[in-house]
Design a protein around this motif. Structure first.
Motif, short mmCIF file in Angstrom:
data_model
loop_
_atom_site.label_atom_id
_atom_site.label_comp_id
_atom_site.label_asym_id
_atom_site.label_seq_id
_atom_site.Cartn_x
_atom_site.Cartn_y
_atom_site.Cartn_z
N LEU F 125 0.72 -1.15 0.17
CA LEU F 125 -0.07 -0.13 0.09
C LEU F 125 0.82 1.17 -0.02
N MET F 126 1.94 1.23 0.76
CA MET F 126 2.83 2.37 0.72
C MET F 126 3.43 2.73 -0.71
N LEU F 127 3.85 1.39 -1.07
CA LEU F 127 4.53 1.73 -2.41
C LEU F 127 3.28 2.22 -3.28
N PHE F 128 2.16 1.71 -3.18
CA PHE F 128 1.28 2.48 -4.28
C PHE F 128 1.22 3.73 -3.98
N TYR F 129 0.82 4.22 -2.69
CA TYR F 129 1.06 5.69 -2.57
C TYR F 129 1.94 6.41 -2.88
N PHE F 130 3.36 6.04 -2.70
CA PHE F 130 4.47 6.54 -3.04
C PHE F 130 4.41 6.87 -4.69
N LEU F 131 4.17 5.99 -5.48
CA LEU F 131 4.16 6.00 -6.97
C LEU F 131 2.78 6.88 -7.18
N PHE F 132 1.84 6.56 -6.41
CA PHE F 132 0.62 7.30 -6.78
C PHE F 132 0.69 8.92 -6.88
N GLU F 133 1.51 9.27 -5.62
CA GLU F 133 1.86 10.73 -5.50
C GLU F 133 3.04 11.22 -6.64
N ALA F 134 4.15 10.27 -6.77
CA ALA F 134 5.00 10.60 -7.56
C ALA F 134 4.53 10.73 -9.07
N SER F 135 3.55 10.22 -9.51
CA SER F 135 2.81 10.16 -10.66
C SER F 135 2.67 11.54 -11.11
N ILE F 136 2.34 12.39 -10.36
CA ILE F 136 1.88 13.76 -10.62
C ILE F 136 2.76 14.63 -10.93
N LEU F 137 3.96 14.33 -10.38
CA LEU F 137 5.18 15.13 -10.72
C LEU F 137 5.64 15.48 -12.01
N PRO F 138 5.85 14.42 -12.82
CA PRO F 138 6.12 14.57 -14.33
C PRO F 138 5.18 15.19 -15.17
N VAL F 139 3.89 14.91 -14.90
CA VAL F 139 3.02 15.36 -15.75
C VAL F 139 2.93 17.00 -15.22
N TYR F 140 3.05 17.17 -14.09
CA TYR F 140 2.80 18.53 -13.66
C TYR F 140 4.06 19.35 -14.39
N PHE F 141 5.30 18.74 -14.53
CA PHE F 141 6.35 19.39 -14.89
C PHE F 141 5.96 19.85 -16.31
N ILE F 142 5.59 18.53 -17.18
CA ILE F 142 5.19 19.06 -18.56
C ILE F 142 4.33 20.07 -18.77
N SER F 143 3.10 20.04 -18.11
CA SER F 143 2.11 20.94 -18.17
C SER F 143 2.37 22.25 -17.77
N SER F 144 3.17 22.54 -16.76
CA SER F 144 3.47 23.76 -16.31
C SER F 144 4.60 24.18 -17.24
N ARG F 145 5.53 23.63 -17.80
CA ARG F 145 6.81 24.17 -18.52
C ARG F 145 6.08 24.63 -19.86
N TYR F 146 5.64 23.62 -20.51
CA TYR F 146 5.10 23.70 -21.89
C TYR F 146 3.65 24.38 -22.22
N GLY F 147 2.94 24.50 -21.12
CA GLY F 147 1.49 25.04 -21.39
C GLY F 147 1.31 26.17 -21.63
N SER F 148 0.18 26.92 -21.63
CA SER F 148 -0.24 28.16 -22.07
C SER F 148 0.25 28.83 -20.79
N PRO F 149 0.51 30.36 -20.96
CA PRO F 149 0.84 31.18 -19.62
C PRO F 149 -0.05 31.01 -18.48
#
Lengths: 109, 191, 354, 461, 170, 478
Positions: F125-149
Motif C-alpha cells: 500500500l505504501m509503495l502504491f501511495y508513493f508511486l501514486f503521488e510521484a506520478s503527478i510530478l512529471p505530468v505537472y512539470f510537462i504541463s507547467s513548463r510547456y503549457g499556456s501562460p
C-alpha cells in the motif's frame, strides 16, 4: 558548625521562592514592555538573578553545593553574554543611532 | 651643521629586552629622586630670611632730594622720554617764592607718577636723568599689589623721605646702578 | 562570644576606622612634603609646627567653600558619586589584619582577639569586591556632572580600573594557590618568617600587583582620569567644596588600603624579621603576648607608611603614560604575564607536592 | 568528548592561523578540524583525556552520536559554503570560522548532556556564538538587527530555561537528568516541579522556534548572512532538537503528563503558523524561515511520540533530509545571487534558462521540503507520521496533512518561478558550489528512493 | 531579627527591581539594578553563601553593570525616545505577567519543598573550599568547556565591537 | 518477473531517451519500442500465467515497506492502456515538435509510464501511495513548463487538489498500518482482518476522496477543465487517458474490496453526486466554445458514469467499468490528438472560428468521426459494450438512477455532434492558412486508435476474458 543557620529555621523556603518568582516576573515584564535594548537586556539580567537566588536558596536549604556551583556558571556565562550583547548594541548604535527596538524595522517582523 | 655642542642625537634603535622591561630604568629614576629627597633644601623662608642681594640690583624707584632736602627733579621729562615702557608721567610747575627750600630749581614736578605694572626696572630713567634725581634702589623690592589703584606710585611714595637724607647710607644710594656696577667691579677686582 | 568580645571588636573597628582616616588625612600632608623634598623644597610649614596642621586647614577650607551643583547636573547622582567613592574606600580596611591577637583576659575575654575588623574567610574577595565597586563613585560623579570632560574622565577611570583589576586578581591567584586560602589573615600567618615573605616567592606577582595597585588608585603614572592637560580635572571637574574633598580623600584612603594589602600579601603583614627572637625576650603571659602584637602592629604600620611613601616617591619619578600605552601595558603585558605566573606557580606547586 | 576537544583546539588553531590572513587555508583547516572531530566521534576513545572515574556530565551514547555526526557533517558543508561570503563581504574569516567551530562545541554538548549544567553551557556556547555569527555582516543593518533580536530573545529564553531548571532543582534537589528521571514520586508531584518542567519546555521551544514562541526566528533568519542562516536552519535546528528530545523524549518521558499537552499544542501551532504565514512571504529567506517553523512542527511529532528507536531514527532521518534540502537550496542560491541576503522570490523567475542544473537541484530541495515522493522529504515525513499514527495522534496528523498541502502551495512558488515563469533571469551564474548541490540533491534522491541505505546508516550509529 | 532582615532585604529587592523596569532614565535603571544585586547578595550572606555573595558583587555589580553603565554613558542614552503609542501592548503585557505571577504564587505557596534534615545539614557548603571541591571534582569538564564559550564570546565581542575602516563615529 | 520488467523497461527507455537527446528518429523508435515491449511483456505474462509474475523485495525495512509488484486480471488492461496512451502522447509529441524536440518531455513521459505501471502493479500500500503521488510530478512539470501562460496556475491547482486528497489516503494507510499490528504495508496483511464498520466508513471516505479527486468525480472536479485546457496536449492526453485511470484502479483495487461497509454506507451519496456529475458534465460540455473544454467536460461525464458503475458493485457494472475504462482511454486520447491537430491547423481552439475543415483534411475528419462514434457509444464501437453494461448495472442498482444516467447517451451525442458540426462542417472561415495534411506517423497513431475503437467494439470479450475472474474476486466482499 553543623547547626542550621537561624534564617533557614525561621524563614520558610517558599518565601524565598516567592521572592525569586516575583523578581523573575518583573524581569519578564521589563523584557515585554521596554523598548530600549539595553534595558531589555538588563531585565534579562534581573531574570537571571532571580534564578541565581533560587539556586542559592535551594542549595542552602538542601545543603547541596551543586546549586551554588550552578550559580557560578550562570554568573560567568551571563558575563560573557553581556560582553557580546553590549558589543552588538554598540554596533547597532553606531549604524542606526538608536537602541530602541521598536525603531529597528529594517526587518519586517 | 652642528650649531651647538649640547645637541643630543636621538637614536631610534630597538630597545633591548632589558630596556623594554623598564624596571631597571625605573629603579634608576627612583634612585635619582631619593637622592634629591635627602639633599639640602634650597628654600628660603622669605619673610624670616632674605636672600642677600647684589649691589647692582635694580629695585624700587626713589626721587632723590639733595643734601638740604630739596627735590632734585626739574620735570625735564627726559626720564619719561627714555622709558621704554612709557611708565613715567609728570606735570611740571613753577616754583613759587618761598618754596626754595623745597625745590632746587625754578621748575619742579608737581605730579610725578610711575606705573609699576608697566615698569620693567631697566634703569634707563636713571641713566637719562641730568639732575641725578631718580634712582633704582638696590635694597628695596617693589611690593606686590592687591588693588589696581595701588599700582600707580605718585610722589607720595616715590620721593625720598627726609629722615634718610641725614644718614650716610643716603650717599651710597645716590649712586646710579652703573656707578654701583663700576664700584662692584673694582671691589671684586674683576676687570 | 560574649559582650566584651564584641565591645573589644567594636573598639578595634573604630580604631581602625579612625586610623584610616588619620593616615589618609596626613597622606595629603605627606604628599606635599614628599613632593617638596624630592624637588629640593621644604613643603608646607606654616600651619602649625612643620606645617602639621595643614591638613586640618585644608579640610576647613574644603568645608567652607561654596558647595556648587551645576544647573543641568543630575542632582542626586551628583551627590551620590563622591559619597559612594568615600563609602567603598572606607569599607575596605575592615578585613585587613593589622596585627596578631590580643590577649584581653584581664577584661574577662577568654578568646584571643585578633586585631582585625572581621576575619572573613574570603577576605581577598571582599577587598576585590569593594575595589570593583569603587568605579561607580567615579563614573556616577563624572556622568552626573553633565560635562564632557567629566564624562571622559569617568570613562577613562572606569576602563582603566576594569582593565587593571583583571591583572590584579590574576596576580593574587598565584598567592592563593600557594596559601590555599582566601583569608588575608591566613595569608599573613603563612609568611611568619622573613624568607617566607611572598615577595620572595612571588616576585613577578608582586610587581604586577604593585603596578595594578597604582593604576587602581589612579596614581601617577596612571593618573589619566584626572590628567589636567587633557581633561581639566577629569571626573571631578565640576566638583567643589567637600564633595571634591571626598573624592580626593577617597583616593588617599585607597592608597592606604592598597599599601596595607601589599604589605599584608607580600611583605609578611605584621611579621618582622627576628620576631621569634624578640618573642623569646618578652615576658611570659598576656603582657608579653600583647607587647609582641603591638610591635607587630607598629611594624605593619611601618610597612604601610613605607608603601604610601613609595606611592609618592614614584609619583615624582615617572612620567604619566599615554592612554594607549596604559591599555597596552594592562592587556598585552600584565595580563599575559600574570597568567604565565599562575601557570609557573601551578607547575612548581605540583612539582613540590609530588 | 574527544570530538569536543578536537573542535575546541581547532578553533584555537584557527584563531592563530588567522594572522596569516589566508581564507582558503583557514577554511581548509576548519574543514580538517571538523572532519577529524567526525572521525573521532566514531573511532576515538571519547574519554581519552579524562580520568576514567570522572563524571563528565556528557555521555556520547548512540543518541548523541547520531546527532553529533549529523551536525558535524552539515557543518563541514556549511564551512565550504561560507567561502564566498568570507571572500566578498567579510575580512575576519578566521574569527568567523573559529566562532563557528566553537559553536559546534556547544552543539555537540547539546546532543550529549546528562546534566543541567552541561545542557546550560551547551545552549549558551551555541547561542552566544550564534548571536555573533548573525551579526557578522557588519555593513548590513539587517544583519545587525538580526543579531540584536536573536540576542534579546535568546537571552530571554535562557532565562526561562534556567528558571525551569532552578524549580526542578528545588523540587528534587538534583541536577542530573538521569537522577531526576528516577526521583521519587512525591517530589515530582510538587508544584515546583510542574513549574520547572513548564519553563524548561517553554525555553527549549523558544530555542527550536516552535510557535507561538517563533516570532524571533523569521527576523533573525532574514537578517543573518545567507550562510549563517543555513547554519542556523540546519545545525542549530538539529542541536536544539537533540536537546529537546534528550530532555523530554528521553529523560522526562516518564512524566509526560506534565508536558505532553504543551508540546501538542505547540506542534499544532507551529504547523499552522509556519505554513500559513509562509504563504504571504515575498523573500526567499523569510519564506524558508517560516517553512522552518513548520518543519519544527513536524519534528515535534517525534517528541510527542517519544518512544522507541522508531521516532528517534525518524527524527534523525528527517533532520538529515531537511538539512540536505536547506544545504542544496543555499548552495544554489549562493551560486546565483552571491552573498546578497534580500533575494525576493520574483528574482528567481526564469532561472532555469541560465542554470538548469541549479534549478533542478533547487527543485529537488523544495520538493523534499514539501514532502513530495521520490525525494527524501516524503520518506522523512512517513517516518515521523507512522509512529505518530501508532500513538494515535490522528487529529494532529490531519492538521499536519492539511498544512502540508498549504506547504506545497508555497514550496511550489519558487519552483514555478524557476522553471515556468516567463521573465529574464537576473541571476549570475557561478559554479562554486555545484558539487554541494549535486551531492545534496543526490542524497535527497537516494534518501527518497532507497531510504534503507540512509536509515541503516543511522541505525548503525 | 533575622526575619525582619529578610523582609527588609526582600522589600528592597522587589522595590528596586520594579524601579529597574519603570525608570525612564537608563542610568537610573542601572543603579537600581545594582541595588538589587546588593540586596540579593545580602540574601546570600544571610544564607551562609558568602562566596557566591561576594562573587555576585564582583561579577555582576563590579563587572557586568560597569559595562552597562559604560555603554550607556558612551552612547549617551538619556531617556527613552517615545515612539508611538504602545499603551495597549504594555497594559496587556502587564496583565499577562500579573496572571503569570499569580499562577506561580498559587503554585508555590502550597508547595512542599524538601529541606535537608538536622542530621545531614552542613552549614559549610557555601564556603570556598566546598564549592571549589565540587566544582573541580564533579564539574571540571563543563568548567573547562565554559572557557570555549568565553573564547568565542571574546573573539565575537572584539569582532563586532571593533570599528571598521571608514567608520567615523567613535 | 515480468512485473518488474514492466516497471523497469520504461525507466530504461527514459534513460535512453535522455541520452539520445534531440534526435527525433531515435526517439520515435524508442516510443515504438515502448509500446511493443510493454505489449510483449504483457502478452508473455498472460500466456505464462499471471500469478507467476509477482516480485517482492524489501524496500524500507524499518517500516516494513516492500517493493511488491504483481500483474493480475484487474490491472492487466490498465497496464495495456498505459502503454498505449503513453505511446500516443510520445508519438504525438515527437511528431508535432520534431523541429524543436524537448527531450525532457520524452524522458518524463517514459517516467510517467514506469510510475503508472508501478501504481497499477503495486501490492504494497505504501509503495502504491508513493508511486501514486510521484506520478503527478512529471505530468505537472510537462504541463507547467510547456503549457499556456495560464498553465502555471491551473496545474498548481491540479497538483494541490490531488495532493490534498492523497494525503488523506496517507493518513488512512498509516492508520491501517498502526491498526493491523503487522510490520508491513502489504495489501494482504493490512486488509487481513475485517475492519469494524465505523472505521471502514472513514477509511472509505479517505481513500475515496483521493481517488475521486484524481478521476475526478463530480464535486471534486473543479481542477479538471482548467488543467486540461491549459496544458500542452501531451500531458492532457496523459491526464485524461491514463492518470485518471489511477483513480478508477484505486477504487477497484482498494476501496471496493476492502471497505464494503463504507461503500454500502456512503456509496449511494457519492453515486448520486457522480450521477449528477454525469448530466452536469454533459450539459456544460454542450455550451463550451473551447474544443478542449468540451472534451474535458465530456470526460467528466463519462468518468462519472464509470464512478457510478464502480459504486454499484455488480458484476455487470464492474465488467462495464473495465471495458469503459479502456474504451474511454482510447477515445479520449484519440479525440485530444485530433483536437490538437485541428487546433494547430486552424490556429485556434475556439469553435466559433472553425468550420469547414472536413473539406481540407479528409483523413482527419474520418478519424474524428470514428472517435466521436466511440465516444457516443454507438454500437459496434468500443464505447458501446462498456456503457451498455454500466447502464445495465445501474438499472439493476436503482432504476431511477439508471434512467438518469442513461440521459448521457443522448447528451453525449448532442455535444459531440455539435463539436463535429462546428469544426468540420459548415462554411470555411476566410483567410486561414492551408490545413496541413496528416503525415505518416500521425496517420499511424490515429489508425492504431481507430482500429482499437472499432476492433474492441466488435470483440469486447478479449478484455472481459482476462478481467472476469478479477471482477468475481472483487465482488466476493459483498
Amino acid at each position: 558548625m553543623n547547626q542550621i543557620p537561624e534564617i533557614i529555621r525561621v524563614v520558610p523556603v517558599n518565601h524565598y521562592v516567592l521572592l525569586a518568582s516575583v523578581i523573575f516576573s518583573i524581569g519578564i515584564l521589563g523584557v515585554l514592555t521596554r523598548k530600549n535594548a539595553i534595558i531589555i537586556f538588563m531585565s534579562v539580567e534581573l531574570m537571571l538573578n532571580a534564578v541565581n537566588l533560587l539556586f542559592v536558596v535551594f542549595s542552602a536549604y538542601k545543603s547541596d553545593p551543586a546549586g551554588q556551583v550552578f550559580v557560578f556558571f550562570i554568573m560567568a556565562i551571563a558575563a560573557a553574554e553581556v560582553a557580546v550583547g553590549l558589543a552588538i548594541i554598540v554596533m547597532i548604535y553606531r549604524r542606526m543611532r538608536t537602541t530602541d527596538v521598536s525603531l529597528l524595522n529594517s526587518l519586517k517582523g | 651643521m652642528q650649531l651647538t655642542s649640547r645637541a643630543k642625537r636621538v637614536s631610534n634603535k630597538k630597545l633591548s629586552l632589558g630596556e623594554r622591561l623598564y624596571l631597571p630604568a625605573i629603579v634608576g629614576g627612583l634612585g635619582i629622586t631619593i637622592k634629591h629627597f635627602f639633599r639640602k633644601k634650597v628654600t628660603i623662608n622669605y619673610p624670616e630670611e632674605q636672600r642677600p642681594m647684589s649691589s647692582v640690583y635694580r629695585g624700587l624707584h626713589v626721587l632723590k632730594r639733595d643734601e638740604e632736602g630739596r627735590e632734585r627733579c626739574t620735570a625735564c621729562g627726559l626720564c619719561a622720554v627714555a622709558c621704554p615702557a612709557e611708565a613715567i608721567s609728570m606735570v611740571a610747575a613753577e616754583r613759587k617764592p618761598g618754596e626754595e627750600h623745597l625745590y632746587r630749581e625754578e621748575k619742579y614736578a608737581a605730579v610725578y607718577e610711575i606705573n609699576m605694572l608697566r615698569c620693567i626696572f631697566c634703569g634707563l630713567c636713571e641713566e637719562a636723568c641730568p639732575k641725578s634725581a631718580i634712582y633704582l634702589q638696590s635694597d628695596k623690592l617693589a611690593p606686590s599689589f592687591f588693588d589696581r589703584s595701588d599700582v600707580i606710585y605718585g610722589k607720595d611714595r616715590l620721593v625720598q623721605s627726609m629722615e634718610t637724607i641725614k644718614t650716610a647710607k643716603s650717599l651710597k644710594s645716590g649712586l646710579t646702578t652703573s656707578d654701583r656696577y663700576v664700584d662692584k667691579v673694582f671691589k671684586d677686582g674683576k676687570y | 562570644m560574649d559582650v566584651y568580645f564584641f565591645l573589644a571588636k567594636a573598639v578595634i573597628i573604630l580604631l581602625i576606622f579612625g586610623i584610616t582616616l588619620l593616615i589618609a588625612t596626613y597622606s595629603t600632608y605627606a604628599e606635599r612634603k614628599v613632593a617638596a623634598f624630592i624637588q629640593d623644597r621644604l613643603g608646607p610649614n606654616r600651619a602649625g609646627p612643620w606645617g602639621l596642621l595643614q591638613p586640618i586647614a585644608d579640610a576647613g577650607k574644603m568645608f567652607f567653600k561654596e558647595d556648587f551643583i551645576p544647573a543641568n547636573a543630575s542632582k542626586w547622582l551628583f551627590i551620590a558619586g563622591p559619597s559612594l567613592a568615600m563609602l567603598t574606600a572606607c569599607l575596605t580596611s575592615c578585613v585587613i589584619p593589622f596585627g596578631g591577637t590580643l590577649d584581653l583576659s584581664f577584661l574577662g575575654i577568654s578568646e584571643l582577639v585578633p586585631v582585625q575588623g572581621i576575619d572573613v574567610n574570603i577576605g581577598i574577595l571582599y577587598v576585590f569586591g569593594l575595589v570593583s565597586l569603587g568605579v561607580y563613585g567615579v563614573m556616577i560623579g563624572g556622568w552626573a556632572s553633565n560635562n564632557k570632560f567629566s564624562l571622559l574622565g569617568a570613562i577613562r577611570a572606569a576602563s582603566q580600573n576594569i582593565s587593571y583589576e583583571l591583572a590584579m586578581s590574576l596576580s593574587i591567584i598565584a598567592i592563593i594557590m600557594m596559601t590555599g586560602s582566601l583569608s588575608i589573615s591566613q595569608i599573613v600567618a603563612d609568611q611568619d618568617s622573613f624568607y617566607k615573605w611572598n615577595v620572595w616567592r612571588q616576585p613577578v606577582g608582586f610587581i604586577i600587583f604593585l603596578v595594578c595597585a597604582f593604576a587602581e588608585c589612579n596614581r601617577t603614572p596612571f593618573d589619566l582620569p584626572e590628567c589636567e592637560t587633557e581633561l581639566i580635572g577629569g571626573y571631578h571637574t565640576e566638583y567643589s567644596s567637600m564633595k571634591l574633598g571626598f573624592y580626593l580623600f577617597a583616593e588617599y584612603i585607597n592608597m592606604f588600603v592598597s599599601s596595607a594589602v601589599i604589605s599584608a600579601l607580600y611583605f609578611g603583614g605584621y611579621h618582622f624579621p627576628g620576631e621569634s627572637l624578640v618573642a623569646g625576650l618578652m615576658p611570659a603571659g598576656a603582657l608579653g603576648h600583647n607587647l609582641l602584637t603591638l610591635m607587630g602592629i607598629l611594624v605593619f604600620f611601618g610597612k604601610i607608611l613605607f608603601f604610601i611613601f613609595f606611592f609618592m616617591w614614584v609619583r615624582w619619578t615617572i612620567a604619566r603614560f599615554r592612554y594607549d600605552q596604559l591599555m597596552n601595558l594592562g592587556w598585552k603585558s600584565l595580563i599575559p604575564l600574570s597568567i604565565a605566573n599562575i601557570l609557573v606557580t601551578g607547575v612548581i606547586i605540583l612539582f613540590l607536592n609530588s | 568528548m574527544l570530538s569536543i576537544t578536537i573542535l575546541s583546539v581547532s578553533g584555537l588553531v584557527l584563531l592563530f592561523v588567522g594572522f596569516l590572513n589566508k581564507i582558503s587555508l583557514s577554511r581548509s583547516l576548519a574543514v580538517a578540524g571538523l572532519g577529524l572531530a567526525l572521525v573521532a566521534l566514531f573511532y576515538g576513545n571519547q574519554n581519552v583525556l579524562i580520568p576514567a572515574d570522572m563524571d563528565t556530565q556528557l555521555s556520547f551514547d548512540g543518541f548523541a552520536l547520531k546527532f553529533s555526526a549529523l551536525i558535524l557533517v552539515f557543518a563541514i558543508f556549511i564551512v565550504f559554503l561560507s567561502g564566498q561570503f568570507l571572500r566578498k563581504e567579510f575580512v575576519q574569516s578566521a574569527e568567523f570560522l573559529a566562532v563557528t567551530t566553537f559553536s559546534l562545541v556547544g552543539a555537540l554538548m547539546l546532543t550529549s548532556f546528562t546534566h543541567m549544567i552541561t545542557l546550560f553551557v551547551g545552549l549558551e556556547t551555541l547561542g552566544i556564538s550564534l548571536y555573533i555569527l548573525a551579526g557578522t555582516d557588519k555593513k548590513s543593518n539587517a544583519s545587525n538587527e538580526a543579531s540584536l533580536k536573536y540576542l534579546l530573545m535568546g537571552a530571554f529564553a535562557t532565562g526561562l530555561i534556567l528558571f525551569g531548571m532552578a524549580m526542578i532543582y528545588g523540587a528534587t534537589g538534583l541536577l542530573d537528568f538521569q537522577a531526576i528521571a528516577k526521583s521519587s514520586k512525591d517530589s515530582l508531584d510538587s508544584g515546583l516541579f510542574q513549574i520547572g518542567v513548564f519553563f524548561l519546555l517553554i525555553g527549549l521551544l523558544f530555542k527550536v522556534s516552535a510557535a507561538p514562541f517563533h516570532f524571533w526566528s523569521p527576523d533573525v533568519y532574514e537578517g543573518s548572512p545567507n550562510v549563517v542562516m543555513a547554519f542556523m536552519a540546519v545545525v542549530v535546528k538539529i542541536a536544539s532538537f537533540a536537546a529537546l528530545f534528550r530532555v523530554f523524549g528521553h529523560y522526562f518521558s516518564g512524566f509526560s503528563f506534565l508536558w505532553w499537552d504543551i508540546v501538542y499544542y505547540a506542534c499544532l501551532a507551529s504547523l499552522i503558523a509556519g505554513n500559513f504565514l509562509a504563504l504571504i512571504q515575498k523573500t526567499v529567506k523569510r519564506q524558508l524561515a517560516f517553512s522552518s517553523i513548520s518543519q519544527t512542527g513536524y519534528l515535534l511529532f517525534a517528541i510527542l511520540v517519544m518512544k522507541g528507536n522508531m521516532a528517534l531514527d525518524g527524527l534523525v532521518f528527517y533532520l538529515f533530509v531537511y538539512g540536505c534540502s536547506i544545504l542544496v537550496a543555499f548552495s544554489v542560491i549562493t551560486d546565483w545571487f552571491g552573498t546578497r541576503s534580500d533575494i525576493t522570490l520574483d528574482e528567481l523567475k526564469g532561472a532555469s534558462k541560465k542554470d538548469d542544473f541549479g534549478a533542478f537541484a533547487l527543485t529537488l530541495a523544495y520538493l523534499s521540503m514539501a514532502g513530495i515522493p521520490i525525494t527524501g522529504g516524503f520518506i522523512g515525513k512517513l517516518f515521523l507520521f507512522s509512529p505518530a499514527m501508532e500513538a494515535g495522534l490522528v487529529q494532529l496528523l490531519i492538521a499536519g496533512i492539511l498544512s502540508s498541502v498549504v506547504g506545497a502551495a508555497y514550496y511550489f512558488r519558487p519552483i514555478i518561478h524557476v522553471w515556468f515563469s516567463a521573465g529574464q533571469p537576473v541571476i549570475e551564474k557561478e559554479r562554486n558550489h555545484q558539487w554541494i548541490a549535486f551531492l545534496g540533491g543526490a542524497m535527497l534522491l537516494v534518501s527518497g528512493l532507497f531510504p534503507d541505505t540512509i536509515s541503516r546508516l543511522i541505525a548503525m550509529m | 531579627m533575622v526575619l525582619n532582615l529578610f523582609y527588609f532585604l526582600s522589600f528592597l529587592a522587589i522595590l528596586s527591581a520594579i524601579m529597574v523596569v519603570v525608570s525612564k532614565n537608563p542610568i537610573h535603571s542601572v543603579l537600581y539594578l545594582i541595588l538589587t544585586f546588593f540586596t540579593l547578595s545580602g540574601h546570600y550572606f544571610t544564607l551562609n553563601a558568602q562566596f557566591i555573595g561576594v562573587v555576585n558583587l564582583i561579577v555582576y555589580a563590579g563587572a557586568i553593570m560597569v559595562l552597562f553603565l559604560f555603554t550607556i554613558m558612551f552612547l549617551n542614552l538619556k531617556d527613552d525616545a517615545f515612539t508611538g503609542s504602545r499603551v495597549w501592548f504594555n497594559l496587556s503585557a502587564v496583565l499577562l505577567v500579573l496572571v503569570f505571577a499569580g499562577i506561580l504564587v498559587v503554585k508555590i505557596i502550597p508547595a512542599q519543598i524538601g529541606v535537608a534534615s538536622e542530621m545531614e545539614f552542613n552549614s559549610q557548603i557555601g564556603m570556598v573550599e566546598n564549592l571549589g571541591t565540587t566544582l573541580f571534582q564533579h564539574f571540571l569538564v563543563p568548567f573547562e568547556l565554559v572557557s570555549v564559550l568565553f573564547l568565542s564570546a571574546m573573539v565575537g565581542a572584539v569582532m563586532l565591537g571593533r570599528r571598521e575602516k571608514g567608520e567615523k563615529n567613535f | 518477473m515480468n512485473s518488474l520488467y514492466l516497471f523497469l523497461f520504461p525507466l530504461a527507455l527514459s534513460g535512453m531517451a535522455y541520452l539520445s537527446g534531440k534526435k527525433a528518429a531515435l526517439q520515435q523508435i524508442l516510443a515504438l519500442a515502448g509500446l511493443l515491449g510493454s505489449g510483449a511483456l504483457l502478452y508473455l505474462a498472460n500466456s505464462r500465467g499471471l500469478s507467476d509474475q509477482q516480485v517482492n523485495y524489501p524496500w524500507i525495512t524499518s517500516l516494513g515497506i516492500h517493493f511488491s509488484l504483481e500483474i493480475n486480471g484487474l490491472n492487466f488492461w490498465f497496464l495495456a492502456l498505459n502503454a498505449l496512451v503513453c505511446f500516443i502522447a510520445l508519438f504525438y509529441h515527437i511528431n508535432q515538435a520534431s523541429k524543436n524536440l524537448r527531450p525532457d518531455v520524452v524522458v518524463l513521459i517514459f517516467g510517467v509510464q514506469a510510475i503508472l505501471n508501478g501504481v497499477f502493479m503495486a501490492q504494497d500500500l505504501m509503495l502504491f501511495y508513493f508511486l501514486f503521488e510521484a506520478s503527478i510530478l512529471p505530468v505537472y512539470f510537462i504541463s507547467s513548463r510547456y503549457g499556456s501562460p495560464a498553465a502555471e496556475r491551473a496545474t498548481l491547482k491540479f497538483f494541490l487538489y490531488t495532493l490534498f486528497g492523497s494525503l488523506f489516503m496517507l493518513l488512512a494507510i498509516l492508520y491501517l498500518y498502526a491498526k493491523s499490528g503487522a510490520n508491513d504495508f502489504l495489501f494482504s496483511s493490512l486488509f487481513a482482518d475485517n475492519l469494524p464498520a465505523e472505521t471502514q466508513g472513514w477509511l472509505f471516505l479517505a481513500f475515496f476522496l483521493a481517488f475521486a479527486i484524481k478521476m475526478p468525480l463530480f464535486p471534486f472536479h473543479s481542477w479538471q477543465a482548467d488543467a486540461y485546457a491549459e496544458s500542452p496536449v501531451e500531458s492532457t492526453i496523459l491526464m485524461s487517458g491514463i492518470l485518471l485511470k489511477m483513480g478508477i484502479y484505486g477504487m477497484l483495487a482498494i476501496v471496493l474490496p476492502h471497505f464494503p461497509q463504507g461503500v454500502t454506507d456512503y456509496g449511494h451519496i457519492f453515486m448520486g453526486l457522480s450521477a449528477f456529475g454525469v448530466v452536469y458534465g454533459a450539459l456544460i460540455a454542450m455550451v463550451q466554445y473551447d474544443f478542449r473544454r468540451v472534451l474535458a467536460f465530456s470526460s467528466l461525464s463519462h468518468v462519472g458514469l464509470i464512478g457510478c458503475g464502480i459504486l454499484a458493485y455488480s458484476d455487470v457494472a464492474l465488467e462495464g467499468v473495465i471495458l469503459q475504462m479502456f474504451a474511454h482511454g482510447v477515445n479520449i486520447a484519440g479525440l485530444f490528438v485530433v483536437s490538437e491537430l485541428i487546433a494547430s491547423g486552424a490556429g485556434t481552439r475556439d469553435l466559433d472560428q472553425m468550420g469547414g475543415l472536413s473539406r481540407q483534411s479528409f483523413g482527419l475528419t474520418v478519424f474524428f468521426f470514428i472517435f466521436l462514434l466511440g465516444s457516443i457509444a454507438v454500437p459496434l464501437t468500443n464505447g458501446f459494450p462498456g456503457e451498455f453494461q454500466l447502464l445495465m448495472g445501474l438499472f439493476g442498482y436503482n432504476i431511477y438512477l439508471g434512467i438518469f444516467c442513461g440521459l448521457t447517451v443522448i447528451f453525449s451525442s448532442v455535444y459531440m455532434i455539435r463539436l463535429f458540426q462546428k469544426s468540420m462542417l459548415g462554411l470555411e472561415t476566410d483567410g486561414r492558412a492551408a490545413f496541413p495534411k496528416l503525415n505518416a506517423s500521425q496517420t499511424f497513431s490515429l489508425f492504431l486508435l481507430a482500429a482499437l475503437v472499432l476492433g474492441l467494439g466488435l470483440y469486447p470479450q478479449v478484455i472481459s476474458r482476462i478481467s472476469n475472474s478479477a471482477v468475481q474476486v472483487l465482488l466476493r466482499a459483498y
